[in-house]
Motif scaffolding. Structure first.
Motif, PDB file in Angstrom:
ATOM      1  N   SER A  25      18.032 -41.114 -45.171  1.00 47.71           N
ATOM      2  CA  SER A  25      17.748 -42.440 -45.734  1.00 47.71           C
ATOM      3  C   SER A  25      18.566 -42.580 -47.011  1.00 47.71           C
ATOM      4  CB  SER A  25      16.260 -42.579 -46.058  1.00 47.71           C
ATOM      5  OG  SER A  25      15.906 -41.705 -47.128  1.00 47.71           O
ATOM      6  N   GLN A  26      18.697 -43.799 -47.474  1.00 47.06           N
ATOM      7  CA  GLN A  26      19.393 -44.017 -48.737  1.00 47.06           C
ATOM      8  C   GLN A  26      18.693 -43.267 -49.858  1.00 47.06           C
ATOM      9  OE1 GLN A  26      19.354 -48.321 -48.872  1.00 47.06           O
ATOM     10  NE2 GLN A  26      21.384 -48.462 -47.941  1.00 47.06           N
ATOM     11  N   GLU A  27      17.383 -43.318 -49.868  1.00 46.91           N
ATOM     12  CA  GLU A  27      16.623 -42.641 -50.914  1.00 46.91           C
ATOM     13  C   GLU A  27      16.845 -41.135 -50.876  1.00 46.91           C
ATOM     14  OE1 GLU A  27      12.142 -42.618 -52.725  1.00 46.91           O
ATOM     15  OE2 GLU A  27      12.322 -42.786 -50.537  1.00 46.91           O
ATOM     16  N   ARG A  28      16.773 -40.544 -49.695  1.00 53.26           N
ATOM     17  CA  ARG A  28      16.924 -39.081 -49.574  1.00 53.26           C
ATOM     18  C   ARG A  28      18.331 -38.643 -49.997  1.00 53.26           C
ATOM     19  NH1 ARG A  28      14.495 -34.812 -50.610  1.00 53.26           N
ATOM     20  NH2 ARG A  28      15.051 -33.038 -49.336  1.00 53.26           N
ATOM     21  N   LEU A  29      19.336 -39.391 -49.562  1.00 56.98           N
ATOM     22  CA  LEU A  29      20.703 -39.059 -49.966  1.00 56.98           C
ATOM     23  C   LEU A  29      20.827 -39.104 -51.480  1.00 56.98           C
ATOM     24  CD1 LEU A  29      23.694 -38.482 -49.630  1.00 56.98           C
ATOM     25  CD2 LEU A  29      24.041 -40.924 -49.167  1.00 56.98           C
ATOM     26  N   GLY A  30      20.322 -40.160 -52.081  1.00 56.10           N
ATOM     27  CA  GLY A  30      20.401 -40.284 -53.528  1.00 56.10           C
ATOM     28  C   GLY A  30      19.728 -39.132 -54.252  1.00 56.10           C
ATOM     29  N   ILE A  31      18.552 -38.773 -53.801  1.00 57.33           N
ATOM     30  CA  ILE A  31      17.819 -37.671 -54.426  1.00 57.33           C
ATOM     31  C   ILE A  31      18.585 -36.360 -54.274  1.00 57.33           C
ATOM     32  CG2 ILE A  31      15.715 -36.275 -54.267  1.00 57.33           C
ATOM     33  CD1 ILE A  31      14.251 -38.960 -53.552  1.00 57.33           C
ATOM     34  N   LEU A  32      19.067 -36.085 -53.057  1.00 57.91           N
ATOM     35  CA  LEU A  32      19.819 -34.845 -52.823  1.00 57.91           C
ATOM     36  C   LEU A  32      21.115 -34.797 -53.632  1.00 57.91           C
ATOM     37  CD1 LEU A  32      19.351 -34.448 -48.958  1.00 57.91           C
ATOM     38  CD2 LEU A  32      18.303 -33.054 -50.764  1.00 57.91           C
ATOM     39  N   ALA A  33      21.659 -35.979 -53.943  1.00 57.76           N
ATOM     40  CA  ALA A  33      22.892 -36.048 -54.734  1.00 57.76           C
ATOM     41  C   ALA A  33      22.626 -36.032 -56.240  1.00 57.76           C
ATOM     42  CB  ALA A  33      23.675 -37.308 -54.353  1.00 57.76           C
ATOM     43  N   GLY A  34      21.360 -35.909 -56.615  1.00 66.09           N
ATOM     44  CA  GLY A  34      21.033 -35.771 -58.026  1.00 66.09           C
ATOM     45  C   GLY A  34      20.737 -37.072 -58.751  1.00 66.09           C
ATOM     46  N   GLY A  38      13.457 -42.506 -58.875  1.00 72.02           N
ATOM     47  CA  GLY A  38      13.049 -43.893 -59.041  1.00 72.02           C
ATOM     48  C   GLY A  38      14.126 -44.909 -58.716  1.00 72.02           C
ATOM     49  N   SER A  39      15.382 -44.497 -58.788  1.00 76.74           N
ATOM     50  CA  SER A  39      16.471 -45.441 -58.525  1.00 76.74           C
ATOM     51  C   SER A  39      17.393 -45.000 -57.395  1.00 76.74           C
ATOM     52  CB  SER A  39      17.285 -45.665 -59.797  1.00 76.74           C
ATOM     53  OG  SER A  39      17.879 -44.447 -60.215  1.00 76.74           O
ATOM     54  N   ALA A  40      17.100 -43.877 -56.754  1.00 78.23           N
ATOM     55  CA  ALA A  40      17.993 -43.310 -55.737  1.00 78.23           C
ATOM     56  C   ALA A  40      18.288 -44.287 -54.605  1.00 78.23           C
ATOM     57  CB  ALA A  40      17.414 -42.011 -55.180  1.00 78.23           C
ATOM     58  N   SER A  41      17.263 -44.861 -54.023  1.00 77.18           N
ATOM     59  CA  SER A  41      17.453 -45.769 -52.895  1.00 77.18           C
ATOM     60  C   SER A  41      18.246 -47.009 -53.308  1.00 77.18           C
ATOM     61  CB  SER A  41      16.095 -46.186 -52.315  1.00 77.18           C
ATOM     62  OG  SER A  41      16.274 -47.063 -51.231  1.00 77.18           O
ATOM     63  N   ALA A  42      17.884 -47.596 -54.422  1.00 79.33           N
ATOM     64  CA  ALA A  42      18.557 -48.811 -54.887  1.00 79.33           C
ATOM     65  C   ALA A  42      20.028 -48.549 -55.190  1.00 79.33           C
ATOM     66  CB  ALA A  42      17.852 -49.358 -56.123  1.00 79.33           C
ATOM     67  N   ARG A  43      20.334 -47.415 -55.803  1.00 79.30           N
ATOM     68  CA  ARG A  43      21.731 -47.123 -56.150  1.00 79.30           C
ATOM     69  C   ARG A  43      22.578 -46.899 -54.913  1.00 79.30           C
ATOM     70  NH1 ARG A  43      22.190 -43.015 -60.892  1.00 79.30           N
ATOM     71  NH2 ARG A  43      24.345 -43.015 -60.192  1.00 79.30           N
ATOM     72  N   ILE A  44      22.069 -46.122 -53.947  1.00 79.14           N
ATOM     73  CA  ILE A  44      22.837 -45.901 -52.723  1.00 79.14           C
ATOM     74  C   ILE A  44      23.014 -47.227 -51.983  1.00 79.14           C
ATOM     75  CG2 ILE A  44      22.905 -44.738 -50.474  1.00 79.14           C
ATOM     76  CD1 ILE A  44      23.492 -42.857 -52.847  1.00 79.14           C
ATOM     77  N   HIS A  52      28.172 -52.066 -56.535  1.00 77.81           N
ATOM     78  CA  HIS A  52      28.568 -51.146 -57.609  1.00 77.81           C
ATOM     79  C   HIS A  52      29.308 -49.972 -56.986  1.00 77.81           C
ATOM     80  CE1 HIS A  52      26.290 -53.195 -60.705  1.00 77.81           C
ATOM     81  NE2 HIS A  52      25.242 -53.210 -59.886  1.00 77.81           N
ATOM     82  N   ALA A  53      30.140 -49.320 -57.782  1.00 80.75           N
ATOM     83  CA  ALA A  53      30.870 -48.136 -57.331  1.00 80.75           C
ATOM     84  C   ALA A  53      30.432 -46.942 -58.174  1.00 80.75           C
ATOM     85  CB  ALA A  53      32.362 -48.348 -57.462  1.00 80.75           C
ATOM     86  N   PRO A  54      30.186 -45.810 -57.539  1.00 83.40           N
ATOM     87  CA  PRO A  54      29.786 -44.625 -58.299  1.00 83.40           C
ATOM     88  C   PRO A  54      30.975 -44.010 -59.033  1.00 83.40           C
ATOM     89  CG  PRO A  54      30.035 -44.067 -55.992  1.00 83.40           C
ATOM     90  CD  PRO A  54      30.240 -45.558 -56.107  1.00 83.40           C
ATOM     91  N   ASN A  55      30.677 -43.263 -60.084  1.00 83.21           N
ATOM     92  CA  ASN A  55      31.755 -42.522 -60.743  1.00 83.21           C
ATOM     93  C   ASN A  55      32.122 -41.327 -59.865  1.00 83.21           C
ATOM     94  OD1 ASN A  55      30.025 -40.262 -61.332  1.00 83.21           O
ATOM     95  ND2 ASN A  55      29.292 -41.316 -63.146  1.00 83.21           N
ATOM     96  N   PHE A  56      33.223 -40.676 -60.203  1.00 82.89           N
ATOM     97  CA  PHE A  56      33.722 -39.619 -59.318  1.00 82.89           C
ATOM     98  C   PHE A  56      32.766 -38.428 -59.230  1.00 82.89           C
ATOM     99  CE2 PHE A  56      36.533 -36.157 -57.934  1.00 82.89           C
ATOM    100  CZ  PHE A  56      36.942 -36.707 -56.725  1.00 82.89           C
ATOM    101  N   LEU A  57      32.075 -38.095 -60.290  1.00 84.97           N
ATOM    102  CA  LEU A  57      31.115 -36.993 -60.239  1.00 84.97           C
ATOM    103  C   LEU A  57      30.020 -37.300 -59.214  1.00 84.97           C
ATOM    104  CD1 LEU A  57      29.946 -34.314 -61.182  1.00 84.97           C
ATOM    105  CD2 LEU A  57      28.849 -35.528 -63.064  1.00 84.97           C
ATOM    106  N   THR A  58      29.541 -38.524 -59.192  1.00 84.77           N
ATOM    107  CA  THR A  58      28.527 -38.923 -58.217  1.00 84.77           C
ATOM    108  C   THR A  58      29.104 -38.881 -56.810  1.00 84.77           C
ATOM    109  OG1 THR A  58      27.427 -40.301 -59.873  1.00 84.77           O
ATOM    110  CG2 THR A  58      26.904 -40.754 -57.565  1.00 84.77           C
TER     111      THR A  58
END
Length: 109
Positions: A25-34, A38-44, A52-58
């Motif tokens: 899920s978007q949430e699980r990916l976000g959490i596993l990616a650090g 609270g914002s993992a799902s929304a950010r993915i 939005h575009a993530p920075n290279f570290l993300t």
């Protein structure tokens, strides 16, 4: 389509494809990616929609979770993307053999 818009579309599409292939899920990916829970799902979701575009570290963290190289998200060529993904998932000794084969193929053609 302007170049920047095309890059964003490519990144977004590849992210969604790789996440779905990994059955995350978007949430699980976000959490596993650090990303904060609270914002993992929304950010993915924002990354996948190109809002939005993530920075290279993300991107590196997301790529690690999805077992793809960072370059996979950025190449506009679908065949290259598949080659990058396949190559990335091979053991080091097989990667070396693939490179040797490709180099030799270059001299034949």
């Amino acid at each position: 389509m302007p170049q920047e818009e095309k890059r964003t579309y490519t990144f977004s599409r590849r992210l969604k494809e790789a996440r779905q292939e990994a059955n995350l899920s978007q949430e699980r990916l976000g959490i596993l990616a650090g990303i904060d829970e609270g914002s993992a799902s929304a950010r993915i979701n924002q990354y996948e929609r190109g809002k939005h575009a993530p920075n290279f570290l993300t991107v590196k963290q997301i790529a690690e979770v999805l077992n793809v190289p960072e370059a996979y998200f950025y190449t506009e060529n679908d065949n290259m993307a598949q080659l990058l993904r396949v190559f990335h998932r091979k053991r080091k000794e097989n990667q070396e053999k693939i490179c040797e084969y490709a180099w030799n193929l270059k001299t034949i053609i």
